[in-house]
Design a protein around this motif. Sequence first.
Motif, mmCIF file in Angstrom:
data_model
loop_
_atom_site.group_PDB
_atom_site.id
_atom_site.type_symbol
_atom_site.label_atom_id
_atom_site.label_comp_id
_atom_site.label_asym_id
_atom_site.label_seq_id
_atom_site.Cartn_x
_atom_site.Cartn_y
_atom_site.Cartn_z
ATOM 1 N N GLY A 91 0.819 -1.209 0.000
ATOM 2 C CA GLY A 91 0.000 0.000 0.000
ATOM 3 C C GLY A 91 0.850 1.255 0.000
ATOM 4 N N GLY A 92 1.923 1.251 0.774
ATOM 5 C CA GLY A 92 2.825 2.397 0.784
ATOM 6 C C GLY A 92 3.524 2.582 -0.549
ATOM 7 N N TRP A 93 3.911 1.463 -1.165
ATOM 8 C CA TRP A 93 4.599 1.539 -2.463
ATOM 9 C C TRP A 93 3.649 2.033 -3.551
ATOM 10 C CZ3 TRP A 93 3.980 -1.395 -7.033
ATOM 11 C CH2 TRP A 93 4.962 -1.193 -7.989
ATOM 12 N N VAL A 94 2.410 1.500 -3.543
ATOM 13 C CA VAL A 94 1.432 1.900 -4.554
ATOM 14 C C VAL A 94 1.051 3.361 -4.384
ATOM 15 C CG1 VAL A 94 -0.984 1.567 -5.252
ATOM 16 C CG2 VAL A 94 0.507 -0.390 -5.000
ATOM 17 N N GLY A 95 0.986 3.823 -3.167
ATOM 18 C CA GLY A 95 0.541 5.187 -2.924
ATOM 19 C C GLY A 95 1.619 6.234 -3.028
ATOM 20 N N SER A 96 2.835 5.885 -3.391
ATOM 21 C CA SER A 96 3.897 6.877 -3.406
ATOM 22 C C SER A 96 4.628 6.885 -4.751
ATOM 23 C CB SER A 96 4.904 6.573 -2.295
ATOM 24 O OG SER A 96 5.549 5.348 -2.572
ATOM 25 N N GLY A 97 5.097 8.054 -5.160
ATOM 26 C CA GLY A 97 5.980 8.193 -6.313
ATOM 27 C C GLY A 97 5.340 7.819 -7.632
ATOM 28 N N ARG A 98 6.186 7.342 -8.543
ATOM 29 C CA ARG A 98 5.744 6.996 -9.887
ATOM 30 C C ARG A 98 4.758 5.829 -9.878
ATOM 31 N NH1 ARG A 98 11.484 7.379 -12.979
ATOM 32 N NH2 ARG A 98 11.621 9.648 -12.958
ATOM 33 N N SER A 99 4.965 4.856 -8.978
ATOM 34 C CA SER A 99 4.034 3.726 -8.924
ATOM 35 C C SER A 99 2.639 4.196 -8.531
ATOM 36 C CB SER A 99 4.531 2.669 -7.938
ATOM 37 O OG SER A 99 4.621 3.223 -6.643
ATOM 38 N N GLY A 100 2.553 5.179 -7.636
ATOM 39 C CA GLY A 100 1.258 5.711 -7.242
ATOM 40 C C GLY A 100 0.569 6.411 -8.403
ATOM 41 N N ILE A 101 1.347 7.178 -9.157
ATOM 42 C CA ILE A 101 0.778 7.852 -10.318
ATOM 43 C C ILE A 101 0.306 6.831 -11.345
ATOM 44 C CG2 ILE A 101 1.347 9.385 -12.263
ATOM 45 C CD1 ILE A 101 3.303 10.810 -10.300
ATOM 46 N N PHE A 102 1.113 5.780 -11.576
ATOM 47 C CA PHE A 102 0.745 4.737 -12.539
ATOM 48 C C PHE A 102 -0.556 4.040 -12.125
ATOM 49 C CE2 PHE A 102 0.916 0.187 -13.584
ATOM 50 C CZ PHE A 102 0.806 0.276 -14.964
ATOM 51 N N PHE A 103 -0.649 3.641 -10.864
ATOM 52 C CA PHE A 103 -1.852 2.946 -10.408
ATOM 53 C C PHE A 103 -3.067 3.868 -10.407
ATOM 54 C CE2 PHE A 103 1.053 -0.321 -8.826
ATOM 55 C CZ PHE A 103 0.363 -1.441 -9.221
ATOM 56 N N PHE A 104 -2.866 5.132 -10.049
ATOM 57 C CA PHE A 104 -3.981 6.080 -10.098
ATOM 58 C C PHE A 104 -4.473 6.252 -11.528
ATOM 59 C CE2 PHE A 104 -5.627 10.437 -10.466
ATOM 60 C CZ PHE A 104 -6.662 10.356 -9.563
ATOM 61 N N GLY A 105 -3.544 6.415 -12.460
ATOM 62 C CA GLY A 105 -3.920 6.544 -13.870
ATOM 63 C C GLY A 105 -4.606 5.297 -14.391
ATOM 64 N N SER A 106 -4.095 4.126 -14.018
ATOM 65 C CA SER A 106 -4.710 2.854 -14.444
ATOM 66 C C SER A 106 -6.132 2.733 -13.908
ATOM 67 C CB SER A 106 -3.879 1.667 -13.963
ATOM 68 O OG SER A 106 -2.587 1.712 -14.494
ATOM 69 N N ALA A 107 -6.334 3.114 -12.652
ATOM 70 C CA ALA A 107 -7.669 3.035 -12.058
ATOM 71 C C ALA A 107 -8.619 3.997 -12.753
ATOM 72 C CB ALA A 107 -7.595 3.345 -10.566
ATOM 73 N N MET A 108 -8.155 5.199 -13.063
ATOM 74 C CA MET A 108 -9.003 6.164 -13.768
ATOM 75 C C MET A 108 -9.354 5.661 -15.163
ATOM 76 S SD MET A 108 -9.693 8.256 -11.597
ATOM 77 C CE MET A 108 -10.228 9.859 -12.034
ATOM 78 N N LEU A 109 -8.382 5.080 -15.877
ATOM 79 C CA LEU A 109 -8.635 4.556 -17.219
ATOM 80 C C LEU A 109 -9.637 3.404 -17.173
ATOM 81 C CD1 LEU A 109 -7.866 4.659 -20.233
ATOM 82 C CD2 LEU A 109 -6.085 2.980 -19.713
ATOM 83 N N ALA A 110 -9.490 2.512 -16.204
ATOM 84 C CA ALA A 110 -10.405 1.375 -16.078
ATOM 85 C C ALA A 110 -11.818 1.849 -15.752
ATOM 86 C CB ALA A 110 -9.912 0.414 -14.998
ATOM 87 N N SER A 111 -11.953 2.809 -14.828
ATOM 88 C CA SER A 111 -13.293 3.284 -14.480
ATOM 89 C C SER A 111 -13.914 4.059 -15.635
ATOM 90 C CB SER A 111 -13.262 4.118 -13.209
ATOM 91 O OG SER A 111 -12.437 5.258 -13.395
#
Length: 172
Positions: A91-111
């Motif tokens: 959770g800390g890794w996903v929520g921080s830095g480039r990985s957080g931006i990537f996962f946020f963008g992926s979630a927005m694209l999927a929704s």
Amino acid sequence: MGDDTLTIFFAHADAVAQRIREWNEYRLKQEIAAKERTIDIQVEKASDAKANKLAAYKLEKIQAWNEAQLERQKLRQKRFEQFKGLVFWLGGWVGSGRSGIFFFGSAMLASATFAGVTIINLPTNLSCPDPKSPCYLVYQMRFNNKSVILPQQTKDIIAEYERNKSKPKRRR
């Protein structure tokens, strides 16, 4: 008289011998009974010893099983703590830095994709005025293509509606 004395003597001797035999039989029976009691006591002691050994063996088995259950529980608790730590790290890794931006963008694209597919398929019937319109592209993206009304079908649908409108309704 000599014969009578001898006869009496032998009669007494026979009586004494009979008493000695009875006494010996009685003593023999007492010895046998004493030996039987000794054997019974020894058998009882042996079976008590066997029962004690069996009980001790079962107790050892139960104690070993309980110890194994405690070890399993400790191991399960340790695995749960490791899993919990891994989830928090992830959770800390996903929520921080480039990985957080990537996962946020992926979630927005999927929704957005899910919302687009839902909006395209939401109307039950869709009428397209021209095969070259964007509506016709939506027609090709729908799950149920039969619910789209194309320009050549419009006249047929209106004619069928007019025919059904003029027919009297039957009552059941």
